[in-house]
Write a protein that holds these residues in place. Sequence first.
Motif, PDB file in Angstrom:
ATOM      1  N   ARG A  55       0.851  -1.192   0.000  1.00  5.68           N
ATOM      2  CA  ARG A  55       0.000   0.000   0.000  1.00  5.68           C
ATOM      3  C   ARG A  55       0.886   1.242   0.000  1.00  5.68           C
ATOM      4  NH1 ARG A  55      -5.529  -0.324  -0.950  1.00  5.68           N
ATOM      5  NH2 ARG A  55      -6.370  -2.128   0.103  1.00  5.68           N
ATOM      6  N   CYS A  56       0.504   2.259  -0.780  1.00  3.39           N
ATOM      7  CA  CYS A  56       1.219   3.530  -0.814  1.00  3.39           C
ATOM      8  C   CYS A  56       1.003   4.247   0.519  1.00  3.39           C
ATOM      9  CB  CYS A  56       0.707   4.385  -1.972  1.00  3.39           C
ATOM     10  SG  CYS A  56       1.391   6.059  -2.005  1.00  3.39           S
ATOM     11  N   ASN A  57       2.063   4.823   1.073  1.00  3.39           N
ATOM     12  CA  ASN A  57       1.952   5.543   2.340  1.00  3.39           C
ATOM     13  C   ASN A  57       1.211   6.861   2.199  1.00  3.39           C
ATOM     14  OD1 ASN A  57       3.332   3.555   3.752  1.00  3.39           O
ATOM     15  ND2 ASN A  57       5.312   4.477   3.338  1.00  3.39           N
ATOM     16  N   GLN A  58       1.175   7.430   0.981  1.00  2.34           N
ATOM     17  CA  GLN A  58       0.517   8.725   0.774  1.00  2.34           C
ATOM     18  C   GLN A  58      -0.975   8.588   0.472  1.00  2.34           C
ATOM     19  OE1 GLN A  58       3.124  10.366  -2.266  1.00  2.34           O
ATOM     20  NE2 GLN A  58       3.836  11.858  -0.767  1.00  2.34           N
ATOM     21  N   CYS A  59      -1.327   7.716  -0.497  1.00  2.00           N
ATOM     22  CA  CYS A  59      -2.728   7.653  -0.929  1.00  2.00           C
ATOM     23  C   CYS A  59      -3.431   6.356  -0.539  1.00  2.00           C
ATOM     24  CB  CYS A  59      -2.818   7.849  -2.443  1.00  2.00           C
ATOM     25  SG  CYS A  59      -2.230   6.437  -3.417  1.00  2.00           S
ATOM     26  N   SER A 114      -3.264   3.493  -2.101  1.00  2.42           N
ATOM     27  CA  SER A 114      -3.496   2.637  -3.254  1.00  2.42           C
ATOM     28  C   SER A 114      -2.442   1.531  -3.304  1.00  2.42           C
ATOM     29  CB  SER A 114      -3.433   3.489  -4.524  1.00  2.42           C
ATOM     30  OG  SER A 114      -3.704   2.718  -5.654  1.00  2.42           O
ATOM     31  N   TRP A 115      -2.730   0.460  -4.061  1.00  2.00           N
ATOM     32  CA  TRP A 115      -1.748  -0.598  -4.245  1.00  2.00           C
ATOM     33  C   TRP A 115      -0.658  -0.121  -5.184  1.00  2.00           C
ATOM     34  CZ3 TRP A 115      -1.586  -4.392  -1.006  1.00  2.00           C
ATOM     35  CH2 TRP A 115      -2.746  -4.870  -0.421  1.00  2.00           C
ATOM     36  N   GLN A 116       0.584  -0.521  -4.935  1.00  2.04           N
ATOM     37  CA  GLN A 116       1.719  -0.178  -5.785  1.00  2.04           C
ATOM     38  C   GLN A 116       2.728  -1.306  -5.763  1.00  2.04           C
ATOM     39  OE1 GLN A 116       3.434   3.269  -3.871  1.00  2.04           O
ATOM     40  NE2 GLN A 116       4.789   2.024  -2.648  1.00  2.04           N
ATOM     41  N   LYS A 152       6.297  -2.578  -4.991  1.00  2.00           N
ATOM     42  CA  LYS A 152       7.233  -2.110  -3.967  1.00  2.00           C
ATOM     43  C   LYS A 152       8.438  -1.383  -4.542  1.00  2.00           C
ATOM     44  CE  LYS A 152       6.066  -5.340  -0.327  1.00  2.00           C
ATOM     45  NZ  LYS A 152       6.482  -6.426   0.551  1.00  2.00           N
ATOM     46  N   ALA A 180       7.514   3.781  -8.083  1.00  2.00           N
ATOM     47  CA  ALA A 180       6.730   4.880  -7.519  1.00  2.00           C
ATOM     48  C   ALA A 180       5.245   4.571  -7.688  1.00  2.00           C
ATOM     49  CB  ALA A 180       7.081   6.178  -8.224  1.00  2.00           C
ATOM     50  N   CYS A 181       4.431   5.135  -6.831  1.00  2.00           N
ATOM     51  CA  CYS A 181       2.984   4.889  -6.869  1.00  2.00           C
ATOM     52  C   CYS A 181       2.376   5.495  -8.136  1.00  2.00           C
ATOM     53  CB  CYS A 181       2.323   5.474  -5.631  1.00  2.00           C
ATOM     54  SG  CYS A 181       0.527   5.318  -5.633  1.00  2.00           S
ATOM     55  N   CYS A 204      -0.438   8.162  -7.311  1.00  2.79           N
ATOM     56  CA  CYS A 204       0.118   9.462  -6.905  1.00  2.79           C
ATOM     57  C   CYS A 204       0.692  10.185  -8.117  1.00  2.79           C
ATOM     58  CB  CYS A 204       1.197   9.283  -5.829  1.00  2.79           C
ATOM     59  SG  CYS A 204       0.539   8.861  -4.207  1.00  2.79           S
TER      60      CYS A 204
END
Length: 79
Positions: free
Chosen positions: A56-60, A62-64, A66, A69-70, A73
């Motif tokens: 999971r993205c720390n900002q939004c 959403s799945w990303q 690893k 970059a997301c 975002c």
Amino acid sequence: MTLFKCNGCSRKTEFLWLEQLDTPDGFKAYQCMDCGCVGIKNIAEALSIPDSTISRCNQCGSWQFKDLACHTCNLIGAK
């Protein structure tokens, strides 16, 4: 350990999966290990999946992947 947010106590916790209950594809019946709440979860709502190439993205949230970059975002930032 795959963590989910409980619908009953709102804790981020591990669930006891109730495999004997018939649920639609993509959903699982659970019992919260903290409060005992029983419900149905969409498995896409997992907060994390151990030993996986996604997170999971720390900002939004959403799945990303690893190592990348997301994408969500990046799309939001492009507007």
